[in-house]
Scaffold this active site. Structure first.
Site, PDB file in Angstrom:
ATOM      1  NE  ARG A  16      -4.235  -1.508   0.138  1.00 46.00           N
ATOM      2  CZ  ARG A  16      -4.334  -2.555  -0.673  1.00 46.00           C
ATOM      3  NH1 ARG A  16      -3.345  -2.838  -1.505  1.00 46.00           N
ATOM      4  NH2 ARG A  16      -5.417  -3.314  -0.659  1.00 46.00           N
TER       5      ARG A  16
ATOM      6  CD  GLU B  43      -2.404   3.219  -6.085  1.00 44.53           C
ATOM      7  OE1 GLU B  43      -3.420   2.569  -6.447  1.00 44.53           O
ATOM      8  OE2 GLU B  43      -1.415   2.693  -5.578  1.00 44.53           O
TER       9      GLU B  43
ATOM     10  CG  HIS C 214      -2.415  -0.862  -7.527  1.00 44.19           C
ATOM     11  ND1 HIS C 214      -2.957  -0.111  -6.520  1.00 44.19           N
ATOM     12  CD2 HIS C 214      -2.411  -2.133  -7.061  1.00 44.19           C
ATOM     13  CE1 HIS C 214      -3.280  -0.882  -5.493  1.00 44.19           C
ATOM     14  NE2 HIS C 214      -2.961  -2.128  -5.800  1.00 44.19           N
TER      15      HIS C 214
END
Length: 601
Positions: A289, A318, A337
């Protein structure tokens, strides 16, 4: 006269046998909800089926709000009407949700309080296709009687492989060299890399993904250490990994790979202080994370040469802004990601979440549930202060643990004048488990998944009831939590029998800490607590109180427990704010104070 009866933790009956619901005789439509009601006449829970709306023959409707693998869609279509509507605006989602019994999302769709309110009670299940549930309002889900389930296992290997891919790409400057060649350059000397073999990799978080990264790194010839206070030592030994403290991990590692969840405890855990302790030239990988790293501090560490390189798949925001200094840094490799982005993982997640949602719509309680089922209001009202006490005792006990051996054995003792079949302790045990596990885990522990979660982490919880004489007006006299076979940051918390021991009571509706180790104290479990062991002499309360006062730290409660006058004593101080490092340093320098610890609630 008090008697006691021990009971080893077992999965609750309704978790083992979902057929206790009427689904063993007929399928439950989405128009039905399941509520668990403890009985004073029976030790097992009663399952009450409550009709909400619709007919028995109606198929439930599942809204799939983000792309899901075909295998998962096929499973859903065998049981329900499936509406695949992607890229819905918040307004469109709120309009559509009143026609749906379940919704499946990934990370891009926010299931907010407004969504639950707009569902008008029809929405029964939210399925998160993945692990993190930051985009689901859990409190609102629980308030509206909606179960939230996730898919925590299917993308494990994909995330681990991506971590290893970033590790190797960073060490050999693959991304930078590729960009250079494509720009028409040939800079062999500029992109000389470092070898992985023989280097020390610190895996921060030894859960599913972390342990798989460790296996693969061992295959590359790396020496692997790990920090995770809950990792079973035998599992680590089997892989050939040494469990160490946080400071030992970050100070000795050549490479650091992050695999911890984002919790209040882990938020910005890699900060200026942490980077200052690291080897010069350390390299960092993050596929967990973004928020576990202080991104501004990482830029400073990169510029100073403390961190040679970083490979990041996740970011605090993000997508990150176009001018993000970290993304643009020449010594950073960044991916968008992609941890779970393999075809195999996407199909696995789709199947896992589809099975969980279908099971929940059938009235079964899923082991991957991340919020609590409905609890009768009268039971919750009576147990409410004890629920708070249980969680805080768990949090206190685990913060007293030192070393890297991990927590494996916990004993919970309840003292009550009520008969065993008249006091259901599952919720209390779940909250103790929550207090012990949640601070360092992405799992949300509750009545549904507490036993499952504890078992997954190798945590064995036993329960003992002390039956007291007297009136059963109050459900409990005290709750005691003991952690065995661990070292303590605060030696005085170790009882005469060798375990960390904390005990608490509810007084006037407020949870109180009443025992630490062998010392009796009395401090309200509000704010945070400072524990000091000292030589019992006049003026100690004033000395410590003055230090806190000078730092503008408000003291809410203070209690001193001692073995005998002028011997040793433990002072428990409730504070509203966290004392500064300078204040704690001053307290530690008081000559009569032998040890102290600050515990955050």
């Amino acid at each position: 006269m008090a008697t006691s009866a021990s009971q080893t933790l077992r999965t609750a009956p309704f978790l083992k046998t979902p057929s206790l619901s009427l689904s063993s005789r007929q399928s439950l439509s989405s128009a039905f909800s399941v509520a668990l009601r403890p009985s004073r006449r029976f030790s097992k829970p009663l399952v009450v089926i409550v009709k909400a709306s619709g007919s028995l023959d109606a198929k439930p409707t599942v809204l799939v709000a983000e792309k899901l693998g075909e295998a998962g869609l096929k499973l859903l279509k065998e049981f329900a009407n499936v509406d695949c509507s992607y890229n819905l605006s918040p307004e469109e989602l709120c309009t559509k949700i009143s026609l749906c019994d379940a919704i499946i999302v990934r990370s891009g769709t926010k299931v907010s309080r407004e969504v639950f309110e707009s569902s008008a009670g029809r929405l029964k299940v939210v399925g998160r296709a993945g692990v993190g549930i930051d985009n689901v309002d859990l409190a609102a889900a629980t308030e509206h009687g909606c179960l939230v389930v996730n898919a925590p296992t299917a993308n494990t290997v994909a995330a681990a492989e991506h971590g290893i891919a970033l590790l190797a790409a960073m060490a050999r400057n693959v991304a930078q060299a590729d960009a250079s060649v494509k720009a028409g350059k040939w800079q062999r000397n500029k992109y000389v890399g470092v070898s992985l073999v023989g280097k020390t990799l610190a895996v921060m978080g030894f859960g599913k993904v972390g342990s798989e990264v460790a296996r693969r790194a061992k295959g590359l010839g790396m020496h692997v250490i790990s920090h995770d206070p809950y990792a079973p030592a035998d599992r680590a030994r089997a892989i050939g990994v040494e469990l160490v403290s946080f400071d030992q991990a970050i100070t000795t590692a050549d490479f650091i790979s992050l695999h911890m969840p984002l919790t209040p405890t882990t938020s910005k855990i890699l900060n200026d202080d942490a980077f200052a302790k690291m080897k010069k030239g350390v390299r960092i990988v993050n596929v967990a994370r973004g928020g576990v790293i202080d991104e501004d501090a990482l830029v400073r560490a990169l510029d100073a040469g403390i961190v040679a390189q970083a490979a990041l798949d996740v970011f605090t925001k993000e997508p990150p802004p176009a001018d993000n200094k970290l993304v643009l840094h020449e010594n950073v490799t960044a991916t968008p990601h992609l941890g779970a982005s393999t075809m195999e993982a996407q199909e696995g997640v789709a199947i896992e979440i589809a099975e969980a949602v279908v099971g929940a719509l059938r009235g079964e309680l899923a082991a991957t549930a991340v919020n609590a089922p409905m609890v009768p209001a009268e039971v919750l009202s009576e147990l409410k202060p004890y629920v708070v006490l249980a969680e805080k005792l768990g949090r206190l006990a685990v913060q007293l643990v030192a070393g890297g051996s991990g927590v494996k054995t916990v004993k919970v003792t309840y003292a009550s004048a009520r008969a065993p079949d008249d006091l259901d302790t599952r919720l209390l045990r779940a909250m103790i488990t929550k207090g012990i596990i949640e601070p360092i885990s992405s799992v949300f522990v509750n009545l549904v998944n507490a036993d499952f979660t504890a078992k997954q982490r190798g945590l064995r919880i036993s329960e003992e009831r002390i039956v007291l004489d007297g009136s059963p007006e109050s459900p409990l006299d005290f709750v005691q939590v003991q952690i065995a076979n661990v070292e303590s940051k605060f030696a005085s918390a170790i009882s005469d029998s060798g375990e960390i021991k904390v005990e608490g009571r509810v007084k006037d509706g407020i949870p109180h800490l009443t025992r630490v180790g062998s010392f009796e104290v009395d401090v309200s479990l509000e704010g945070s607590i400072l524990l000091c062991r000292q030589v019992d002499q006049p003026g100690m309360i004033g000395t410590v109180g003055s230090i806190l006062g000078e730092e503008n730290v408000n003291v809410s409660f203070m209690s001193v427990g001692r073995i005998a006058p002028r011997k040793h004593a433990v002072m428990a101080i409730g504070v509203d704010d966290q004392p500064s490092k300078q204040a704690l340093k001053k307290i530690g320098e008081v000559s009569a104070i032998e040890e102290f610890v600050f515990l955050k609630l």
